[in-house]
Motif scaffolding. Structure first.
Motif, PDB file in Angstrom:
ATOM      1  N   VAL A 270       0.821  -1.207   0.000  1.00 30.58           N
ATOM      2  CA  VAL A 270       0.000   0.000   0.000  1.00 30.58           C
ATOM      3  C   VAL A 270       0.857   1.261   0.000  1.00 30.58           C
ATOM      4  CG1 VAL A 270      -1.651   1.351   1.369  1.00 30.58           C
ATOM      5  CG2 VAL A 270      -1.995  -1.108   1.064  1.00 30.58           C
ATOM      6  N   SER A 271       1.973   1.227   0.715  1.00 27.91           N
ATOM      7  CA  SER A 271       2.789   2.434   0.863  1.00 27.91           C
ATOM      8  C   SER A 271       3.821   2.621  -0.237  1.00 27.91           C
ATOM      9  CB  SER A 271       3.493   2.419   2.233  1.00 27.91           C
ATOM     10  OG  SER A 271       4.291   1.255   2.372  1.00 27.91           O
ATOM     11  N   SER A 272       4.100   1.590  -1.014  1.00 24.63           N
ATOM     12  CA  SER A 272       5.133   1.698  -2.052  1.00 24.63           C
ATOM     13  C   SER A 272       4.898   2.832  -3.050  1.00 24.63           C
ATOM     14  CB  SER A 272       5.270   0.367  -2.802  1.00 24.63           C
ATOM     15  OG  SER A 272       5.927  -0.586  -2.020  1.00 24.63           O
ATOM     16  N   PRO A 273       3.638   3.084  -3.513  1.00 25.27           N
ATOM     17  CA  PRO A 273       3.447   4.163  -4.497  1.00 25.27           C
ATOM     18  C   PRO A 273       3.889   5.534  -4.000  1.00 25.27           C
ATOM     19  CG  PRO A 273       1.507   2.763  -4.399  1.00 25.27           C
ATOM     20  CD  PRO A 273       2.392   2.350  -3.262  1.00 25.27           C
ATOM     21  N   PHE A 274       3.878   5.745  -2.692  1.00 24.66           N
ATOM     22  CA  PHE A 274       4.258   7.045  -2.142  1.00 24.66           C
ATOM     23  C   PHE A 274       5.767   7.182  -1.980  1.00 24.66           C
ATOM     24  CE2 PHE A 274       0.066   5.846  -0.514  1.00 24.66           C
ATOM     25  CZ  PHE A 274      -0.701   6.890  -0.985  1.00 24.66           C
ATOM     26  N   CYS A 275       6.463   6.040  -1.996  1.00 27.28           N
ATOM     27  CA  CYS A 275       7.900   6.080  -1.746  1.00 27.28           C
ATOM     28  C   CYS A 275       8.652   6.799  -2.863  1.00 27.28           C
ATOM     29  CB  CYS A 275       8.442   4.662  -1.581  1.00 27.28           C
ATOM     30  SG  CYS A 275       7.809   3.814  -0.119  1.00 27.28           S
ATOM     31  N   GLY A 276       8.220   6.601  -4.112  1.00 26.96           N
ATOM     32  CA  GLY A 276       8.890   7.266  -5.217  1.00 26.96           C
ATOM     33  C   GLY A 276       8.837   8.774  -5.098  1.00 26.96           C
ATOM     34  N   ARG A 277       7.683   9.303  -4.730  1.00 24.40           N
ATOM     35  CA  ARG A 277       7.551  10.761  -4.570  1.00 24.40           C
ATOM     36  C   ARG A 277       8.360  11.259  -3.380  1.00 24.40           C
ATOM     37  NH1 ARG A 277       3.874  12.659  -8.049  1.00 24.40           N
ATOM     38  NH2 ARG A 277       2.313  11.212  -8.895  1.00 24.40           N
ATOM     39  N   LEU A 278       8.411  10.474  -2.305  1.00 23.81           N
ATOM     40  CA  LEU A 278       9.228  10.860  -1.158  1.00 23.81           C
ATOM     41  C   LEU A 278      10.701  10.926  -1.531  1.00 23.81           C
ATOM     42  CD1 LEU A 278       7.568   8.771   1.713  1.00 23.81           C
ATOM     43  CD2 LEU A 278       7.487  11.256   1.420  1.00 23.81           C
ATOM     44  N   ILE A 279      11.144   9.979  -2.356  1.00 18.57           N
ATOM     45  CA  ILE A 279      12.535   9.981  -2.809  1.00 18.57           C
ATOM     46  C   ILE A 279      12.820  11.210  -3.658  1.00 18.57           C
ATOM     47  CG2 ILE A 279      14.170   8.783  -4.320  1.00 18.57           C
ATOM     48  CD1 ILE A 279      12.873   6.152  -3.325  1.00 18.57           C
ATOM     49  N   ASP A 280      11.892  11.567  -4.542  1.00 19.91           N
ATOM     50  CA  ASP A 280      12.064  12.767  -5.364  1.00 19.91           C
ATOM     51  C   ASP A 280      12.180  14.018  -4.499  1.00 19.91           C
ATOM     52  OD1 ASP A 280      11.921  11.203  -7.627  1.00 19.91           O
ATOM     53  OD2 ASP A 280       9.783  11.564  -7.955  1.00 19.91           O
ATOM     54  N   TRP A 281      11.496  13.994  -3.371  1.00 19.87           N
ATOM     55  CA  TRP A 281      11.467  15.169  -2.490  1.00 19.87           C
ATOM     56  C   TRP A 281      12.681  15.243  -1.568  1.00 19.87           C
ATOM     57  CZ3 TRP A 281       9.989  14.925   2.995  1.00 19.87           C
ATOM     58  CH2 TRP A 281       9.972  16.187   3.601  1.00 19.87           C
ATOM     59  N   ALA A 282      13.057  14.120  -0.950  1.00 22.58           N
ATOM     60  CA  ALA A 282      14.081  14.149   0.092  1.00 22.58           C
ATOM     61  C   ALA A 282      15.367  13.423  -0.276  1.00 22.58           C
ATOM     62  CB  ALA A 282      13.515  13.565   1.384  1.00 22.58           C
ATOM     63  N   GLY A 283      15.362  12.622  -1.315  1.00 22.89           N
ATOM     64  CA  GLY A 283      16.565  11.884  -1.688  1.00 22.89           C
ATOM     65  C   GLY A 283      16.582  10.476  -1.124  1.00 22.89           C
ATOM     66  N   GLU A 284      17.343   9.613  -1.778  1.00 21.39           N
ATOM     67  CA  GLU A 284      17.365   8.203  -1.416  1.00 21.39           C
ATOM     68  C   GLU A 284      17.928   7.960  -0.023  1.00 21.39           C
ATOM     69  OE1 GLU A 284      18.567   9.510  -4.122  1.00 21.39           O
ATOM     70  OE2 GLU A 284      18.001   8.401  -5.926  1.00 21.39           O
TER      71      GLU A 284
ATOM     72  N   LEU B 181      15.821   6.102   2.843  1.00 16.14           N
ATOM     73  CA  LEU B 181      16.333   4.807   3.269  1.00 16.14           C
ATOM     74  C   LEU B 181      16.544   4.773   4.781  1.00 16.14           C
ATOM     75  CD1 LEU B 181      19.043   2.668   1.579  1.00 16.14           C
ATOM     76  CD2 LEU B 181      19.371   3.321   3.956  1.00 16.14           C
ATOM     77  N   SER B 182      17.186   5.808   5.313  1.00 13.94           N
ATOM     78  CA  SER B 182      17.480   5.834   6.746  1.00 13.94           C
ATOM     79  C   SER B 182      16.215   5.974   7.580  1.00 13.94           C
ATOM     80  CB  SER B 182      18.444   6.985   7.054  1.00 13.94           C
ATOM     81  OG  SER B 182      19.660   6.828   6.353  1.00 13.94           O
ATOM     82  N   ILE B 183      15.266   6.811   7.114  1.00 16.68           N
ATOM     83  CA  ILE B 183      14.004   6.954   7.841  1.00 16.68           C
ATOM     84  C   ILE B 183      13.241   5.638   7.832  1.00 16.68           C
ATOM     85  CG2 ILE B 183      11.740   8.090   7.814  1.00 16.68           C
ATOM     86  CD1 ILE B 183      13.170  10.580   6.705  1.00 16.68           C
TER      87      ILE B 183
ATOM     88  N   GLY C 296       7.850   1.146   6.754  1.00 18.38           N
ATOM     89  CA  GLY C 296       9.282   1.439   6.776  1.00 18.38           C
ATOM     90  C   GLY C 296      10.069   0.546   5.849  1.00 18.38           C
ATOM     91  N   SER C 297       9.657  -0.728   5.759  1.00 19.98           N
ATOM     92  CA  SER C 297      10.341  -1.664   4.867  1.00 19.98           C
ATOM     93  C   SER C 297      10.209  -1.238   3.410  1.00 19.98           C
ATOM     94  CB  SER C 297       9.758  -3.070   5.061  1.00 19.98           C
ATOM     95  OG  SER C 297      10.337  -3.987   4.161  1.00 19.98           O
ATOM     96  N   ALA C 298       9.017  -0.766   3.024  1.00 21.03           N
ATOM     97  CA  ALA C 298       8.829  -0.286   1.653  1.00 21.03           C
ATOM     98  C   ALA C 298       9.733   0.910   1.370  1.00 21.03           C
ATOM     99  CB  ALA C 298       7.365   0.083   1.427  1.00 21.03           C
ATOM    100  N   MET C 299       9.830   1.837   2.314  1.00 17.76           N
ATOM    101  CA  MET C 299      10.686   3.011   2.135  1.00 17.76           C
ATOM    102  C   MET C 299      12.137   2.592   1.937  1.00 17.76           C
ATOM    103  SD  MET C 299       8.953   5.437   5.067  1.00 17.76           S
ATOM    104  CE  MET C 299      10.122   6.791   4.841  1.00 17.76           C
ATOM    105  N   PHE C 300      12.587   1.635   2.739  1.00 20.54           N
ATOM    106  CA  PHE C 300      13.967   1.167   2.612  1.00 20.54           C
ATOM    107  C   PHE C 300      14.196   0.470   1.285  1.00 20.54           C
ATOM    108  CE2 PHE C 300      16.349  -2.866   2.991  1.00 20.54           C
ATOM    109  CZ  PHE C 300      17.628  -2.341   2.936  1.00 20.54           C
ATOM    110  N   THR C 301      13.296  -0.459   0.938  1.00 18.89           N
ATOM    111  CA  THR C 301      13.487  -1.280  -0.257  1.00 18.89           C
ATOM    112  C   THR C 301      13.528  -0.432  -1.520  1.00 18.89           C
ATOM    113  OG1 THR C 301      12.362  -3.135   0.807  1.00 18.89           O
ATOM    114  CG2 THR C 301      12.556  -3.199  -1.591  1.00 18.89           C
ATOM    115  N   VAL C 302      12.555   0.463  -1.670  1.00 18.86           N
ATOM    116  CA  VAL C 302      12.465   1.264  -2.890  1.00 18.86           C
ATOM    117  C   VAL C 302      13.636   2.232  -2.985  1.00 18.86           C
ATOM    118  CG1 VAL C 302      11.079   2.941  -4.161  1.00 18.86           C
ATOM    119  CG2 VAL C 302       9.964   1.017  -3.010  1.00 18.86           C
ATOM    120  N   SER C 303      13.983   2.888  -1.891  1.00 15.99           N
ATOM    121  CA  SER C 303      15.079   3.864  -1.933  1.00 15.99           C
ATOM    122  C   SER C 303      16.420   3.176  -2.169  1.00 15.99           C
ATOM    123  CB  SER C 303      15.118   4.682  -0.632  1.00 15.99           C
ATOM    124  OG  SER C 303      15.224   3.832   0.493  1.00 15.99           O
TER     125      SER C 303
END
Length: 399
Positions: free
Chosen positions: A63-77, A81-83, A114-121
């Motif tokens: 569910v959270s994976s689609p938002f991870c790409g935009r977060l990466i564009d905003w804050a960087g990998e 990843l660390s968050i 958190g796992s989705a944020m780490f994996t995608v970044s």
């Protein structure tokens, strides 16, 4: 040094750091996996509730994976990843002190985010900071960290479980904290664009064009097949097959899976070299075809030795299957990979969510061979669709 000498390409610093991070993440995860079902059962719940805890983690990742790409564009990998690692660390530590089942379920769901944020970044940074010529070897090194950590973790988990059922969760939080600190200190803040093979900087491709690319589609289908069959068939049904069909002790499962993991680890380096030098297309076509035939034969074996041999062959194919699709995605998206990588990851998560449910239903209502055959069909379908990929990974986007 002579002017005619050629410098051997090496893995970048970010790739080496990501491999170390993957090791620490997977060591902790491997420690938790053997004790999680027992710990959940200690709250007086049934097997369905145990399954819900596992599914909650995978569902929230999806569910959270689609938002991870935009977060990466905003804050960087590096930041995401660390968050993400921090969220999993905090939620895992709190799991060890929960007072009831609902709290446990919620915390595992938060850990999935958190796992989705780490994996995608991590994958975005990995494929964006490596050249086409070294991309598969970089991904292979990263996956090697996961595999070695995954083989180390369960043994430590068994020892920690003798102390208490909560000790593995605190250990997991600790290994994740180490991984997060390594990411903050050693990773570069943002993706560094790498030069293309033609000497220029890679062109940014619109997301809609990425979706139309045959290589990207083939990689996503392959990732779905991996999620479905690895989690829904191999991980869920092989342990039951060993106990109920081969009439062996449950310890045989760990032995067979350990041999398979060793075979996959040994095959990673040559597989990655093949993918980088020969191409993504032949690797996907061949490996998924071999895996499809192998998994279809598994329910017909009559001895533990034959089953272990088949799982080792599957492990060798998995070395190609885990590397080639990700490399193909990197060839298409390069350093722009936030949203495409998130979508690629979602295909695997979706397969991992519904695969165990469907495979279990088919095994209960029809037969084990049918349940395994469905997984084989997805593998063979991914192999067949990959025939439509461009002949070489370095060709421009084909629509």
């Amino acid at each position: 040094m002579s002017t005619g000498s050629v410098r051997k390409p090496r893995l970048s610093r970010d790739v080496l750091v990501l491999g170390v991070i993957a090791f620490f993440v997977m060591v902790g995860f491997g420690v938790v996996v053997p004790v999680l079902p027992v710990y959940v059962r200690s709250f007086g719940v049934g097997n369905a509730q145990v399954g819900a805890v596992v599914s909650a983690f995978a569902l929230m990742r999806f569910v959270s994976s689609p938002f991870c790409g935009r977060l990466i564009d905003w804050a960087g990998e590096r930041a995401i990843l660390s968050i993400g690692i921090g969220i999993v660390a905090l939620s895992s530590g709190l799991v060890g002190i929960v007072q009831n089942y609902p709290q446990l379920l919620i915390l595992r769901g938060i850990g999935g985010v958190g796992s989705a944020m780490f994996t995608v970044s991590a994958m975005t940074l990995l494929i964006g900071s490596t050249s086409t010529a070294m991309r598969a070897r970089s991904i292979g090194f990263y996956q090697g960290g996961f595999l070695i950590g995954g083989m180390t973790g369960p043994a430590l988990g068994g020892l920690l479980a003798t102390i208490s059922l909560t000790a593995p969760f605190f250990f997991y939080a600790g290994t994740l904290a180490v991984a997060g600190v390594i990411g903050i200190v050693l990773l570069r803040p943002r993706t560094v664009a790498v030069a293309s093979d033609t000497g220029g900087i890679a062109v940014i491709i619109p997301f809609r064009e990425v979706l139309r690319n045959r290589g990207f589609r083939a990689a996503c289908l392959a990732n779905f097949a991996q999620g479905w069959t690895s989690f829904g068939v191999r991980n869920s049904l092989v342990p039951v097959l060993i106990v109920e069909v081969l009439r062996g002790p449950s310890a045989w499962t760990g032995i067979a899976f350990a041999f398979s993991a060793v075979a996959q680890t040994i095959a990673l380096a040559p597989a990655a070299r093949f993918i980088d030098t020969v191409g993504r297309k032949p690797a996907i076509v061949g490996a998924f075809a071999v895996a499809g035939v192998t998994i279809a034969v598994v329910p017909f074996v009559t001895s533990f030795l034959a089953l272990t041999a088949l799982l080792c062959l599957y492990g060798v194919a998995a070395a190609f299957m885990g590397t080639a699709p990700a490399a193909a995605v990197g060839d298409v998206v390069g350093a722009q990979g936030g949203r495409p990588v998130a979508l690629f990851s979602m295909f695997s998560d979706f397969g991992a969510i519904i695969g165990p449910l469907v495979a279990g239903f088919l095994a209960d209502t029809v037969s084990y061979p049918v349940a395994f055959a469905v997984g084989a069909v997805f593998f063979l379908g991914a192999s067949a669709y990959a025939l439509r990929m461009p002949g070489r990974s370095r060709e421009p986007v084909a629509t």
